[in-house]
Design an enzyme around this catalytic site. Sequence first.
Site, PDB file in Angstrom:
ATOM      1  N   ASP A 330       0.858  -1.186   0.000  1.00  0.00           N
ATOM      2  CA  ASP A 330       0.000   0.000   0.000  1.00  0.00           C
ATOM      3  C   ASP A 330       0.893   1.234   0.000  1.00  0.00           C
ATOM      4  OD1 ASP A 330      -2.293   1.542   0.046  1.00  0.00           O
ATOM      5  OD2 ASP A 330      -3.249   0.367   1.626  1.00  0.00           O
ATOM      6  N   GLU A 526     -10.334   6.821   4.296  1.00  0.00           N
ATOM      7  CA  GLU A 526      -9.263   6.303   5.148  1.00  0.00           C
ATOM      8  C   GLU A 526      -9.304   6.917   6.537  1.00  0.00           C
ATOM      9  OE1 GLU A 526      -5.585   5.155   3.364  1.00  0.00           O
ATOM     10  OE2 GLU A 526      -6.354   5.525   1.367  1.00  0.00           O
TER      11      GLU A 526
END
Length: 806
Positions: A330, A526
Amino acid sequence: MMVRRTLLAAMLLASGSALAASNTAAPGDAGQGASAASSTAHPALWPAAHSPAAITTPATERRIARMIAAMTLEQKVGQMIQADISAITPADLAKYPLGSILAGGNSGPYGDERANAAKWEKLVREFRTASAKSGAGIPILFGIDAVHGHSNLPGATIFPHNIGLGAAHDPALIQRIGEVTATEVAASGIDWTFAPTLAVPQDLRWGRSYEGYAADPALVASYAKAMTIGLQGPLVSGKPIAADRVAATAKHFLADGGTDGGKDQGDALVSERELVAHHAQGYPPAIDAGALTVMASFSSWNGTKNHGNKSLLTDVLKGRMGFAGLIVGDWNGHGQIPGCSVTDCPKTFTAGLDLAMAPNSWKGLFEATVREVRDGTIPLARVDDAVARILRVKAKLGLLGTHPVDRGNPAMVGTDAHLAVAREAAAKSLVLLKNNGGVLPLRPGAKVLITGPGADSMAMQAGGWTITWQGTDTTAADFPKGQTIGRAIATAVKDAGGSAAISANGSFTDRPDVAVVVYGEQPYAEFQGDMPNIAFRANAGEKELLARLKAQGIKVVSVFLSGRPLFAGPEINASDAFVAAWLPGTQGQGVADVLVARKDGKPARGFTGKLPFPWPADAISPVKAPLFPAGYGLGYTSKTSVGPVNEDPKVDLVASASEGVYFALGKVPSPWHLSLDPGIAARAVDLGAQEDAQAFSWGEAGAIGIDGPPVDLMRQLDEEFALKLEGRLDAAAGPIAVTMAGATLKVTPPAGPLTLRIPLRCFKDAGADFKAVGTPLKIAGEKGLVLTLRGASIEGVGQTIPCPAK
């Protein structure tokens, strides 16, 4: 074939994590929260799976072996590094033969976040042409976050976020959504999406909860298979996947939905058995269905970062689960491993990561990795394995042949057939929690008032990951074939012979029979969405609007937009009907199809959605004693009447603030507090609303400061985040000194409205220590400075902003 849950897993799911913690420990097993819990996985405890043989045919493997044998070390390492389009150009590939490019949430072609499909295709072709002419002549992979449709692209088909799809309980629909998404991603020349998310959120304070389908691992597992097949199609030996299909990514491995306190990029303090039973069940069916890639999670398991956990990445995922594709990291996640930085991390590759996502750190990471392979820190065999896995994916995408598969057909974006699927999905995602007196469906001929901040807000109904990363500036103009919920309801009401008016503040001249109030969470993505508790924090005027309508005797229908179930007791009590609409996407017509009866008195669709997570009775926990359990959902034939519900959140909402918000609407939220040096005066002022800012006047040189308990801001530092100051500079008196985490930068903004963003990395470069920040903000100036401050917070920007000039 979908792997069924083991009897052990089923027992654990039925009895909960407490039983898992109390069971006799297996090797490496430890109870939740145990200080000495192991982070070493034991593969025999995990479900078995295997990538289809169509990925690793003998002919493919022979070809890959020949290619690797002919590659230089630099060419091999290049395949293992992925850069973001905001930080690399096609010309860079001549010197740095990278194997993969991505476009992050705020990265558009040529700096245009609202580029059309043709412009995306043009950029991809430029990178692909450059890669074919450089290094080993291997075309690049191009990845993007198409997480609820091709969500970076204006005019694309945007579906409900995953939590809404979980409410639909419809794997066949999920496969069709995957097919539509793949067709539109491929239409813009892109061959890889970072989806589906297979997290099983356990704590709804987590800011990514809406990316999870459900709390039930079995539903997640069935969706994992369906979405993988939808995106890629069934894999066939000797043939690449179709030109209108793209590579899928099962993510995020592992337990990103199980971190302590619901903290994004946090630590899952769970036993190995619970890790398997709750968080791993989606991966075997995705792998068996042919998922070509898996993404590692930012998070940790019992203190060990997943990006560096060899027992999970290599022993479990590649070993026990037989995954033959590539594991991608990521966004700079490798830099969070102890001893690593974003530009130097051999540990992530030796742990089993194949492709490091190094969006703006790619050059340094490339150079360091080449050096570490040469000196033996990273074994060459590990490099060759990583490259082989990457080339397998490229081969299956049809990129390695003499005539690579050509993706790119902009006419397939946002077709009527695709939009019809999104409309259906929006309708099936709705969950009816309350319908006292049968106020829904809205009857033919009714006079309807449509109000609330979400009534005409494409941003609120689409949520984060829409056009931009946080999705805050999405507008109806971005989706000409879409429709806001309010406008769709108004059209349906009028078509049924009634009258409808949209009023932002709830005012009216002709008394309505019923008011539809659309409200809820503002967009986020997020850990910007992490919460200290699960209470809905109403925007200014929302509670008053509901109360005013109720007091006037008007029937109230609440259409609640949110990325998770939230404590909303007062709002439920103030409503005759309450609909959990989640984040339904751009096709508001799907909402109207269910809420509004046609001329024959029946709606086009009824309520079929069921809660994918429990709905909380307070702001503490939705699990122990929920107001509505998972699986609850009324229909139009239901006779259930919901009486008054609890309105006490059972937590101090004022004393629970985000670690990244220091000044909001003119106030300093607890646990932070404001300090003023002598000679500085403060007064509340109106900037955009009543007393929503404070004006600070410097009678002499000094500083204002915001202090509080030390917080760890390292995770924000590893991303593209900035300190954001909003307000107005009323009178300047030289440069302003802004201090964060002990480092000071000087800025000279112009007089007038102020929106100042300073990247956190700039403070780090100036010596800031983000591990324990007790004074997140200090602003110093000379006598005569007058500064009106409305907000101060950490904001995700997802792009490179220059530091203030020295």
